[in-house]
Design an enzyme around this catalytic site. Structure first.
Site, PDB file in Angstrom:
ATOM      1  N   HIS A  92      -7.658  -3.900  -0.340  1.00 57.84           N
ATOM      2  CA  HIS A  92      -6.863  -2.673  -0.185  1.00 57.84           C
ATOM      3  C   HIS A  92      -6.185  -2.596   1.178  1.00 57.84           C
ATOM      4  O   HIS A  92      -5.889  -1.513   1.670  1.00 57.84           O
ATOM      5  CB  HIS A  92      -7.709  -1.425  -0.451  1.00 57.84           C
ATOM      6  CG  HIS A  92      -8.093  -1.271  -1.890  1.00 57.84           C
ATOM      7  ND1 HIS A  92      -7.162  -1.194  -2.895  1.00 57.84           N
ATOM      8  CD2 HIS A  92      -9.311  -1.197  -2.489  1.00 57.84           C
ATOM      9  CE1 HIS A  92      -7.792  -1.065  -4.060  1.00 57.84           C
ATOM     10  NE2 HIS A  92      -9.081  -1.081  -3.834  1.00 57.84           N
TER      11      HIS A  92
ATOM     12  N   ASP B 214      -4.865  -8.222   0.301  1.00 58.32           N
ATOM     13  CA  ASP B 214      -4.672  -8.369  -1.148  1.00 58.32           C
ATOM     14  C   ASP B 214      -3.672  -9.475  -1.463  1.00 58.32           C
ATOM     15  O   ASP B 214      -3.803 -10.171  -2.482  1.00 58.32           O
ATOM     16  CB  ASP B 214      -4.189  -7.050  -1.746  1.00 58.32           C
ATOM     17  CG  ASP B 214      -5.323  -6.029  -1.863  1.00 58.32           C
ATOM     18  OD1 ASP B 214      -6.468  -6.405  -1.571  1.00 58.32           O
ATOM     19  OD2 ASP B 214      -5.046  -4.870  -2.219  1.00 58.32           O
TER      20      ASP B 214
ATOM     21  N   GLU C 209       0.866  -1.173   0.000  1.00 51.32           N
ATOM     22  CA  GLU C 209       0.000   0.000   0.000  1.00 51.32           C
ATOM     23  C   GLU C 209       0.906   1.228   0.000  1.00 51.32           C
ATOM     24  O   GLU C 209       1.940   1.234   0.693  1.00 51.32           O
ATOM     25  CB  GLU C 209      -0.918   0.019   1.218  1.00 51.32           C
ATOM     26  CG  GLU C 209      -1.917  -1.130   1.264  1.00 51.32           C
ATOM     27  CD  GLU C 209      -2.883  -1.140   0.095  1.00 51.32           C
ATOM     28  OE1 GLU C 209      -3.192  -0.036  -0.408  1.00 51.32           O
ATOM     29  OE2 GLU C 209      -3.302  -2.223  -0.335  1.00 51.32           O
TER      30      GLU C 209
END
Length: 721
Positions: free
Chosen positions: A676, A681, A537
């Protein structure tokens, strides 16, 4: 969706054919006309040729639109049906196909789904029969798992390549303490199924121990083993005992070695304590030898009858001083030995309720008095030596019974800030503060049994406090102990050890069949490789323009199995503000990354976690760009082979309109959790990769090289960051 080459070729062919047909028609008509008629036709049509051309283009466009509709309906629909059928073949359970096509292909899709559903029923029936037939094997496995979980010693089982096949919870916690960065991602980079034990031990050391065991086997030893002591990269001293795992032939006789078992003990503290004891003993011996020599010389001189009074007094002073010196040395050694005894007490993470129950049983058994429990909070975890603590409470209860004939007691436990307060309560006569202090400082005695330790020693060892209080309104009194609470991480680790369902997690006996690890990865079968599936991220979508990683999540796939319990998850301080527009996407705020380690500290731990594996990511070019931009800062080059589920999905399903992670997960009937978030993920991508493997193999793509070459030929391989 990209235009199919066959469709473009068809339009080109139709365009040329129509032009040729028009030219041929005009030529035939022109040949039948007389010269005056020809001149009239040319004069009429010449200025209108652009209009004819536009009409031709409009007709060609209409033909193309009709052809495109027919192509999508009658050519692409069967191709999509083939891909959906391949998904059904690879999926563990059939999901509705939701096929969009002609009436005939929809009917065919329904029939295929019915066949897949029948297959699932047959699979379930076969699985039930297999489960029934293997019940005894499962029982033996559970016994092994229970034994491994309850062992207080760290146990690791490896194949001959040094790949970890099995380990227990104690080993997992011990490997965390051996980690160079135990606070990063839970110290997860050293231990794991399929990981190499040579990340901890030198290869030559293990090879020497194996050679020693082979020699003992050749001499006919029944239970050969080897021992060695080594120092880890984190500076810990480990004592290791190795035993072989031997195959059994048809006759039941032990054959060649297929692996080895390592039993680990961290002897760092014991070695340091032994060294201190040796120093104490050496100091006492050398000091006493000198004092005894001086005393002996003084006694020899005092034996002379004609010794002068001054000289006699001088030698007597020497004797007194040396005796006093020896007494001080012995007292000092005794105190240090007692401190060493207290330092050796193990502090373990225990449920406060378990401590109270153990104390209740001990007091009731010794004092024959009733003990009740109050405020039994099951959420309180203590970091205590349960034996010495229950011993101290039992000692105080016995003194109360002996001296004040207390009839019953109550035990109470409550959290108080970062500590817990444990109270031993009684009703009746209260004693003076002087009496309490004498009980606290006296050595604890239990009938004929005694210990040099005091209640004060127990309290000090726990870094706590203890005092006496009265509640005059209720006519009650109590001893209160302030004890340390276990940290959140310690509670989590202790809970993981206690959970029954965690027992059989950390093994994969199929790895005993692993072959040599020296072959080139590109030529290895995909089914034989280990994978690290990861995701990041970030603060934004432009790694080259200053965006940074704020979270890394990863999971490992070994032997075709997703090892969720061996995951890597770490927040990262990006060293810059997180844009407000991105926070609703990943849910990571500035406060969450405040105080977290920078990427230069996190990447070495992730690099170690991913060692000897193939990296897998969805749209991997994006994530790899962030890693590559940190090469100068960390000195780490992520030259691992990389596979991209985005590209490989396009290889397997070229006719699908979307290859987004959510779309692929929906096609494979994968439940998406934690979208997310880096680890969420990574888990979804790992499930996708496991589903893609058999589809690639069905296409003849079986090796890493073939998978990488096929991925590079796709349209999406042109994506750059």
């Amino acid at each position: 969706m990209r235009l199919d080459r066959r469709f473009i070729l068809a339009i080109v062919v139709i365009g040329f054919a129509s032009v040729a047909w028009l030219a041929l028609t005009i030529g035939l008509v022109y040949s039948t006309l007389e010269s005056s008629q020809r001149e009239g036709v040319v004069s009429q049509l010449g200025p209108r040729l652009p209009l004819i051309g536009l009409t031709w283009l409009a007709g060609l466009f209409a033909i193309a639109a009709t052809l495109r509709w027919l192509f999508r309906r009658y050519a692409t629909a069967p191709a999509r049906l083939v891909e959906q059928t391949q998904v059904l073949l690879a999926a563990p359970k059939a999901a509705p196909m939701n096929h969009q096509g002609t009436k005939e292909t929809k009917a065919l899709a329904d029939v295929i789904f019915q066949l897949a559903s029948q297959r699932d029923v047959l699979r379930e029936d076969v699985a039930a029969q297999i489960a029934q037939a293997s019940q005894s094997v499962q029982t033996e496995k559970n016994r092994l798992a229970a034994l491994m979980a309850e062992l207080t010693q760290s146990v690791v089982v490896c194949n001959l390549d040094g790949r970890i096949i099995l380990y227990n919870s104690r080993a997992r916690l011990q490997f965390k303490t051996l980690s160079v960065a135990p606070t990063l991602a839970g110290g997860a980079e050293l231990v794991g199924i399929g990981r190499s034990i040579y990340a901890v031990f030198e290869r030559q050391l293990v090879a020497h121990a194996l050679e020693s065991i082979q020699q003992r086997i050749s001499r006919g030893a029944g239970s050969p083993s080897a021992q060695f002591v080594t120092t880890t990269q984190a500076g810990q001293l480990l004592k290791v005992q190795m035993a072989p795992v031997r195959n059994v032939d048809v006759s039941g006789t032990a054959a060649e070695i297929s692996g080895f078992v390592l039993m680990l003990d961290n002897v760092t503290r014991a070695f340091e304590e032994e060294h201190v004891r040796d120093q104490l003993l050496h100091g006492l011996t050398e000091g006493s030898r000198s004092s005894l020599a001086n005393i002996q010389a003084a006694v020899d001189m005092l034996s002379y009858p004609d010794l002068e009074t001054d000289m006699r007094e001088r030698f007597l002073t020497v004797v007194r001083e040396e005796v006093h010196s020896m007494s001080e040395r012995i007292t000092s050694m005794t105190q240090k030995a007692t401190q060493g005894l207290k330092a050796r007490w193990p502090l373990e993470e225990m449920l406060g309720a378990d401590v109270l129950l153990a104390t209740q049983r001990r007091i009731e058994a010794r004092s024959k008095r009733s003990v009740t429990l109050e405020n039994l909070d099951a959420s309180i975890w203590l970091r205590v030596d349960s034996f010495s603590l229950t011993q101290a409470l039992d000692y105080l209860a016995m003194r109360l019974v002996d001296e004040f004939d207390i009839k019953f007691f109550r035990l109470r436990l409550a959290a108080n800030g970062n500590r817990a307060q444990l109270d031993l309560i009684w009703t009746g006569q209260a004693m003076s503060t002087e009496t309490v202090m004498s009980w606290e400082m006296d050595s604890m005695r239990f009938g004929a049994e005694s210990t040099p330790l005091t209640v004060r020693d127990v309290v000090e060892r726990h870094g706590g406090e203890m005092w006496f209080e009265r509640e005059r309104i209720r006519h009650e009194a109590f001893f209160r102990f302030l004890l340390p609470l276990a940290s959140v991480q310690e509670q989590l680790e202790a809970t993981q050890i206690l959970q029954n369902d965690s027992r059989p997690e950390y093994y994969d006996f199929d790895l005993f069949q692993s072959t040599d690890q020296t072959s080139v990865l590109d030529d290895r079968l995909l089914s034989d490789l280990s994978f690290t599936v990861f995701d990041t991220e970030t603060t934004g979508l432009n790694p080259s323009d200053g965006d940074e990683i704020i979270q890394i999540g990863a999971a490992r796939i070994v032997n075709g199995k997703l090892l969720k319990q061996e995951s890597f998850e770490q927040l990262v301080n990006p060293g810059r503000l997180i844009p407000a527009a991105t926070i609703p996407i990943h849910g990571i705020t500035q406060d969450m990354v405040q105080g977290k380690p920078p990427i230069t500290d996190v990447l070495p731990a992730f690099y170690a976690f991913a060692q000897d594996t193939v990296l897998v990511a969805h749209n991997a070019a994006f994530d790899m760009k962030f890693l590559q931009l940190q090469e100068k800062n960390t000195g780490l080059v992520f030259n691992h082979p990389v596979l991209d589920t985005l590209l490989l999905s396009a290889v397997v399903h070229p006719n699908q309109e979307s290859h987004r992670l959510e779309a692929i997960a929906e096609r494979f009937n994968i439940t998406v959790l934690g979208r997310h978030t880096a680890l969420g993920d990574a888990f979804v991508t790992a499930e996708v990769w496991i589903r893609l493997l058999p589809l690639l193999q069905a296409m003849g793509i079986t090796t890493l090289r073939q998978a990488r070459e096929a991925a590079q030929k796709t349209y999406y391989a042109r994506l750059k960051y």
